[in-house]
Write a protein that holds these residues in place. Structure first.
Motif, PDB file in Angstrom:
ATOM      1  N   THR A 258     -12.002   7.839  -9.175  1.00  0.00           N
ATOM      2  CA  THR A 258     -11.538   6.449  -9.105  1.00  0.00           C
ATOM      3  C   THR A 258     -10.590   6.253  -7.928  1.00  0.00           C
ATOM      4  O   THR A 258     -10.728   5.296  -7.159  1.00  0.00           O
ATOM      5  CB  THR A 258     -10.834   6.055 -10.423  1.00  0.00           C
ATOM      6  N   VAL A 259      -9.641   7.162  -7.777  1.00  0.00           N
ATOM      7  CA  VAL A 259      -8.686   7.060  -6.666  1.00  0.00           C
ATOM      8  C   VAL A 259      -9.414   7.205  -5.335  1.00  0.00           C
ATOM      9  O   VAL A 259      -9.138   6.472  -4.379  1.00  0.00           O
ATOM     10  CB  VAL A 259      -7.563   8.109  -6.818  1.00  0.00           C
ATOM     11  N   LEU A 260     -10.368   8.134  -5.255  1.00  0.00           N
ATOM     12  CA  LEU A 260     -11.145   8.298  -4.033  1.00  0.00           C
ATOM     13  C   LEU A 260     -11.914   7.025  -3.703  1.00  0.00           C
ATOM     14  O   LEU A 260     -11.962   6.599  -2.549  1.00  0.00           O
ATOM     15  CB  LEU A 260     -12.116   9.477  -4.170  1.00  0.00           C
TER      16      LEU A 260
ATOM     17  N   LEU B 197       0.804   6.589  -6.890  1.00  0.00           N
ATOM     18  CA  LEU B 197      -0.308   7.492  -7.167  1.00  0.00           C
ATOM     19  C   LEU B 197       0.089   8.952  -6.957  1.00  0.00           C
ATOM     20  O   LEU B 197      -0.350   9.832  -7.700  1.00  0.00           O
ATOM     21  CB  LEU B 197      -1.511   7.134  -6.290  1.00  0.00           C
ATOM     22  N   ALA B 198       0.922   9.209  -5.955  1.00  0.00           N
ATOM     23  CA  ALA B 198       1.389  10.574  -5.727  1.00  0.00           C
ATOM     24  C   ALA B 198       2.236  11.061  -6.894  1.00  0.00           C
ATOM     25  O   ALA B 198       2.101  12.209  -7.336  1.00  0.00           O
ATOM     26  CB  ALA B 198       2.179  10.639  -4.423  1.00  0.00           C
ATOM     27  N   ILE B 199       3.097  10.218  -7.412  1.00  0.00           N
ATOM     28  CA  ILE B 199       3.940  10.601  -8.552  1.00  0.00           C
ATOM     29  C   ILE B 199       3.084  10.840  -9.791  1.00  0.00           C
ATOM     30  O   ILE B 199       3.259  11.834 -10.502  1.00  0.00           O
ATOM     31  CB  ILE B 199       5.019   9.532  -8.817  1.00  0.00           C
ATOM     32  N   ILE B 200       2.131   9.944 -10.046  1.00  0.00           N
ATOM     33  CA  ILE B 200       1.249  10.109 -11.203  1.00  0.00           C
ATOM     34  C   ILE B 200       0.436  11.398 -11.065  1.00  0.00           C
ATOM     35  O   ILE B 200       0.277  12.149 -12.035  1.00  0.00           O
ATOM     36  CB  ILE B 200       0.333   8.876 -11.357  1.00  0.00           C
TER      37      ILE B 200
ATOM     38  N   LEU C 220       0.823  -1.206   0.000  1.00  0.00           N
ATOM     39  CA  LEU C 220       0.000   0.000   0.000  1.00  0.00           C
ATOM     40  C   LEU C 220       0.858   1.257   0.000  1.00  0.00           C
ATOM     41  O   LEU C 220       0.486   2.268  -0.597  1.00  0.00           O
ATOM     42  CB  LEU C 220      -0.945  -0.010   1.198  1.00  0.00           C
ATOM     43  N   LYS C 221       2.006   1.198   0.658  1.00  0.00           N
ATOM     44  CA  LYS C 221       2.921   2.334   0.655  1.00  0.00           C
ATOM     45  C   LYS C 221       3.448   2.594  -0.752  1.00  0.00           C
ATOM     46  O   LYS C 221       3.514   3.745  -1.202  1.00  0.00           O
ATOM     47  CB  LYS C 221       4.085   2.019   1.597  1.00  0.00           C
ATOM     48  N   ILE C 222       3.782   1.544  -1.465  1.00  0.00           N
ATOM     49  CA  ILE C 222       4.280   1.675  -2.837  1.00  0.00           C
ATOM     50  C   ILE C 222       3.182   2.200  -3.749  1.00  0.00           C
ATOM     51  O   ILE C 222       3.419   3.077  -4.591  1.00  0.00           O
ATOM     52  CB  ILE C 222       4.835   0.317  -3.338  1.00  0.00           C
ATOM     53  N   VAL C 223       1.950   1.693  -3.588  1.00  0.00           N
ATOM     54  CA  VAL C 223       0.825   2.164  -4.402  1.00  0.00           C
ATOM     55  C   VAL C 223       0.552   3.638  -4.131  1.00  0.00           C
ATOM     56  O   VAL C 223       0.326   4.426  -5.062  1.00  0.00           O
ATOM     57  CB  VAL C 223      -0.435   1.297  -4.134  1.00  0.00           C
ATOM     58  N   ALA C 224       0.584   4.040  -2.865  1.00  0.00           N
ATOM     59  CA  ALA C 224       0.363   5.446  -2.527  1.00  0.00           C
ATOM     60  C   ALA C 224       1.452   6.328  -3.130  1.00  0.00           C
ATOM     61  O   ALA C 224       1.165   7.418  -3.651  1.00  0.00           O
ATOM     62  CB  ALA C 224       0.309   5.613  -1.009  1.00  0.00           C
ATOM     63  N   PHE C 225       2.697   5.873  -3.079  1.00  0.00           N
ATOM     64  CA  PHE C 225       3.797   6.640  -3.655  1.00  0.00           C
ATOM     65  C   PHE C 225       3.638   6.762  -5.165  1.00  0.00           C
ATOM     66  O   PHE C 225       3.836   7.835  -5.736  1.00  0.00           O
ATOM     67  CB  PHE C 225       5.124   5.971  -3.298  1.00  0.00           C
TER      68      PHE C 225
END
Length: 143
Positions: free
Chosen positions: A46-48, A14-17, A7-12
């Motif tokens: 979608t992200v929300l 998404l932040a970069i995108i 989840l940390k990697i996915v959040a990172f």
């Protein structure tokens, strides 16, 4: 690899995108920015949705892993604050005529709901501050 790391990697990611898309909108011309911002709205929804689904999943997981009695008491106390706030809100505190003359269409029910939200906020803020002060005082006197 644990779920927390994933989840940390996915959040990172998404932040970069999100940062890349924000830069593309800011550096593009007006028409491109308008076209992209419409698509960004769908991406944001979608992200929300993904974030809300994960929050609900982890809340349910934590609910069954922990003490369900304390959780239900806390939820019940929160709902009691909300219902009491709605009960003491009158909805007739302001003159709605100036708002309705501007075409806003605000009713007494809308005013009552807003008043209930304000009362609930004040009550919950007071409870939070009082509990922090109580915890700090208790910690201070126990030393």
């Amino acid at each position: 690899m644990g779920l927390h790391k994933i989840l940390k990697i996915v959040a990172f990611a998404l932040a970069i995108i999100g940062a890349i898309f924000a830069l593309m909108i800011m550096t593009g011309d007006d028409e491109t920015a308008i076209d992209m911002s419409g698509n960004m709205l769908y991406i944001a929804y979608t992200v929300l949705g993904i974030v809300l689904a994960l929050v609900v999943l982890f809340v349910i997981k934590g609910l069954f892993a922990g003490n369900i009695k304390k959780t239900l008491i806390t939820v019940g106390a929160f709902l009691a604050v909300i219902f009491i706030s709605y009960g003491i809100s009158s909805g007739t505190d302001l003159d709605l005529k100036p708002f309705n003359d501007k075409g806003l269409g605000i009713t007494e029910a809308d005013s009552k709901t807003v008043g209930a939200g304000l009362f609930a906020f004040y009550a919950l803020a007071f409870i939070a501050i009082a509990s922090m002060l109580f915890g700090g005082a208790k910690k201070l006197f126990n030393k």
